[in-house]
Enzyme design. Sequence first.
Site, PDB file in Angstrom:
ATOM      1  N   ASP A  16       0.839  -1.198   0.000  1.00  0.00           N
ATOM      2  CA  ASP A  16       0.000   0.000   0.000  1.00  0.00           C
ATOM      3  C   ASP A  16       0.873   1.246   0.000  1.00  0.00           C
ATOM      4  OD1 ASP A  16      -2.354   1.439  -0.064  1.00  0.00           O
ATOM      5  OD2 ASP A  16      -2.460   1.634   2.103  1.00  0.00           O
ATOM      6  N   GLY A  17       0.344   2.316  -0.551  1.00  0.00           N
ATOM      7  CA  GLY A  17       1.038   3.589  -0.576  1.00  0.00           C
ATOM      8  C   GLY A  17       0.179   4.671   0.040  1.00  0.00           C
ATOM      9  N   GLU A  55       2.058   3.808  -4.384  1.00  0.00           N
ATOM     10  CA  GLU A  55       1.444   2.493  -4.547  1.00  0.00           C
ATOM     11  C   GLU A  55       2.360   1.586  -5.366  1.00  0.00           C
ATOM     12  OE1 GLU A  55      -1.373   1.578  -3.201  1.00  0.00           O
ATOM     13  OE2 GLU A  55      -2.663   3.340  -2.934  1.00  0.00           O
ATOM     14  N   ASP A  80      -4.389  -2.360  -3.141  1.00  0.00           N
ATOM     15  CA  ASP A  80      -5.721  -1.747  -3.163  1.00  0.00           C
ATOM     16  C   ASP A  80      -5.818  -0.694  -4.259  1.00  0.00           C
ATOM     17  OD1 ASP A  80      -4.403   0.464  -2.280  1.00  0.00           O
ATOM     18  OD2 ASP A  80      -5.206   0.395  -0.254  1.00  0.00           O
ATOM     19  N   HIS A 133      -9.394  -0.189   3.000  1.00  0.00           N
ATOM     20  CA  HIS A 133     -10.170   0.144   4.210  1.00  0.00           C
ATOM     21  C   HIS A 133     -11.396  -0.735   4.344  1.00  0.00           C
ATOM     22  CE1 HIS A 133      -7.571   3.618   4.388  1.00  0.00           C
ATOM     23  NE2 HIS A 133      -7.908   3.897   3.163  1.00  0.00           N
ATOM     24  N   ASP A 143      -1.222  -0.055   5.128  1.00  0.00           N
ATOM     25  CA  ASP A 143      -1.711   1.328   5.154  1.00  0.00           C
ATOM     26  C   ASP A 143      -1.126   2.072   6.338  1.00  0.00           C
ATOM     27  OD1 ASP A 143      -3.660   3.416   4.251  1.00  0.00           O
ATOM     28  OD2 ASP A 143      -4.406   3.087   6.284  1.00  0.00           O
TER      29      ASP A 143
END
Lengths: 259, 259
Positions: A16-17, A55, A80, A133, A143
Site C-alpha cells: 500500500d502507498g 502504490e 488496493d 479500508h 496502510d
Amino acid sequence: MADKTDSNPIASIYTDGACSGNPGPGGWGTVVCYSDGTIEELGGAAGATTNNRMEMQAAIAGLEFYSQRASGDAIKLYTDSEYVKNGITKWIKGWKSKGWKTAAGKPVLNQDLWEELDRLNQKQIQWEYVRGHAGNPGNERCDQIARAFSLGQSIQLRKGTQLEGNVTVTKPTTPKSTTYMETPAMATDLDSILKPLTIAQEISTQGFLITTQEVAVITGLTAATITSRGEQWHWRNWEVSRVREEGGQILWQLERSEV
Amino acid sequence: MADKTDSNPIASIYTDGACSGNPGPGGWGTVVCYSDGTIEELGGAAGATTNNRMEMQAAIAGLEFYSQRASGDAIKLYTDSEYVKNGITKWIKGWKSKGWKTAAGKPVLNQDLWEELDRLNQKQIQWEYVRGHAGNPGNERCDQIARAFSLGQSIQLRKGTQLEGNVTVTKPTTPKSTTYMETPAMATDLDSILKPLTIAQEISTQGFLITTQEVAVITGLTAATITSRGEQWHWRNWEVSRVREEGGQILWQLERSEV
RNA sequence: AGACACCCCCUUCA
DNA sequence: TGAAGGGGGTGTCT
C-alpha cells in the site's frame, strides 16, 4: 518448483502507498507473509511524490524482496490500487505496443516505475485487488506503515511475528526504538543492517560487475534512481561506476572509497 | 439597438451540458446574467442522448430565452464546448454549402439541433469559449445544473439572485417556485420514439442480458433510479428483472408483460 | 494526427 | 462535502 533450500516460502505480499497531500511527502508499506504464518514488513518514505507512485513503490519493494529470495513459489500480491493492478496486468501491454501512449494519446505517466515493475514481474506473481479500508488485515497494516512514513512518524517494522487479525487496535506501536527508515530502504533488524554492507564489500573486493537490479537490491534504491544518478556516484562507503552495457543491461562496479 | 422597453438588458449567457454515461440520460443548464448583476437559471433533462447534444441544447435554450425578450443587445454566450463554438461560428458555413457533409464526406451529426441553433443565432451573439472546470462561476453553476438534471436529481433553479463567486457554497437557496423544466428534448422524430421500443422488444425476445447502463440508455432512466427500483419492475411493455451480478455489473432481463 | 467536452473506475488527500 | 493523481472509453469536428 520452489527452491528447496528454502523451507519457509513466501505465501503472499501486501502493498500500500500513502501520500500526505497528493502531491506531497509520501510513504509506502509492504507486508510479506510466509507460509508458516509469520510476516516481515518493509516500508519507506519519499519526498514530494504522488499517491500512485507510492502504490507502485510498495509493489516494487515487494517484488524486489521476492526475487531476492529466489524462491520461485507462486504468490499473490495484494494491492488496493486498481491503477497498479490494471496497469501491470492489462494496460502495460498496450502501452508498450503503442510507444507508451495513453488511450488519449498522451504520454503514460510514471513510466520509469512501470518499467521497473514490469521487469520485476513474473508469471508466478498473481496480482490481486483488495478493496481499501475494508478490514483486510494485511492491507490495513500496510496502510498503517505507509501512512506513518508519509507523515514522517516513526513506526516499528515487525519481523517474524504474526499478523494481528484485529488491526484497528494497532496503535502507533511502541514509539521507542525508532526503526525509522529514511528513504526507500529497509532495515528491520541487525542482520539486515550488516548484510548489504558485507555483500557490497565482497563485490567490491572481488571486482564483480553487477546489474542495475542487483545494485538496487543491495542499496535499496530504485532502478530509476540508480540510472538517473549518472556514470559515477557514491553510496555509503563505495563509489558506484557504470562500466558498460551488456545484453540490454547496465553493468556496475563497486569500489571502496576513502570517505 | 436595444429595445427601450427593457431597462435591464441581458449581459451574458452561460451554457453547459452533461450526460450520464454518454450516451445516456442527459441534462443541460443555462445561466442568464443581466446587466444589473442578477441572474436567471434554466435547465432541463433528456432521455438517451449525448454530451454534445446537451451542450447544444443548453445554447439553444439560452438563445430562445434571449430572442423571446426581443432586446437586441449584444451579448456574450459562453460555452465550454469547442464543438458548439466552432460549429456555429465556423464549420456551419461549410456544412451548408456542401450539403451537410463533414470534411471527411460523412453526414454532419445532430443536424436538427445545428439548424435550430443557426436559426436562433444573430449578429449580436458573440460566442465565447471558456475552459471547463476552471473555476469560472457561470460555467461552474451551469455544470451543476446540467449534472443534476442528468442524474435525475432535483435542483433549485434561481431567479433574481446574484451569482455567487464561490460556487461550492451553492446552497439549495429559495426553495420556492421551482422553475423545473421537464423538457422532452430527445424525441425529436418518430424514429427516436420507436427505436428504444423495438430494441427492448428484440432484447426481450432474444432473452439477452443487459447492463444497468444499457437499461438506462433504452429507458431514459438514470442508473440510480434503475437500481433503486429493486429486483423486478415495469417499464412500458416489459418487466425488468435483475438476474445476477457479473464483474461488478448488474445484469437485467426484459420480459414482455401482458398489461 | 489534433482539439474540446462528456462519462466510468480506483486510489490519495483536505 | 470537494479536490488531485491516474487509467479506459465515447461524442464530435478539423
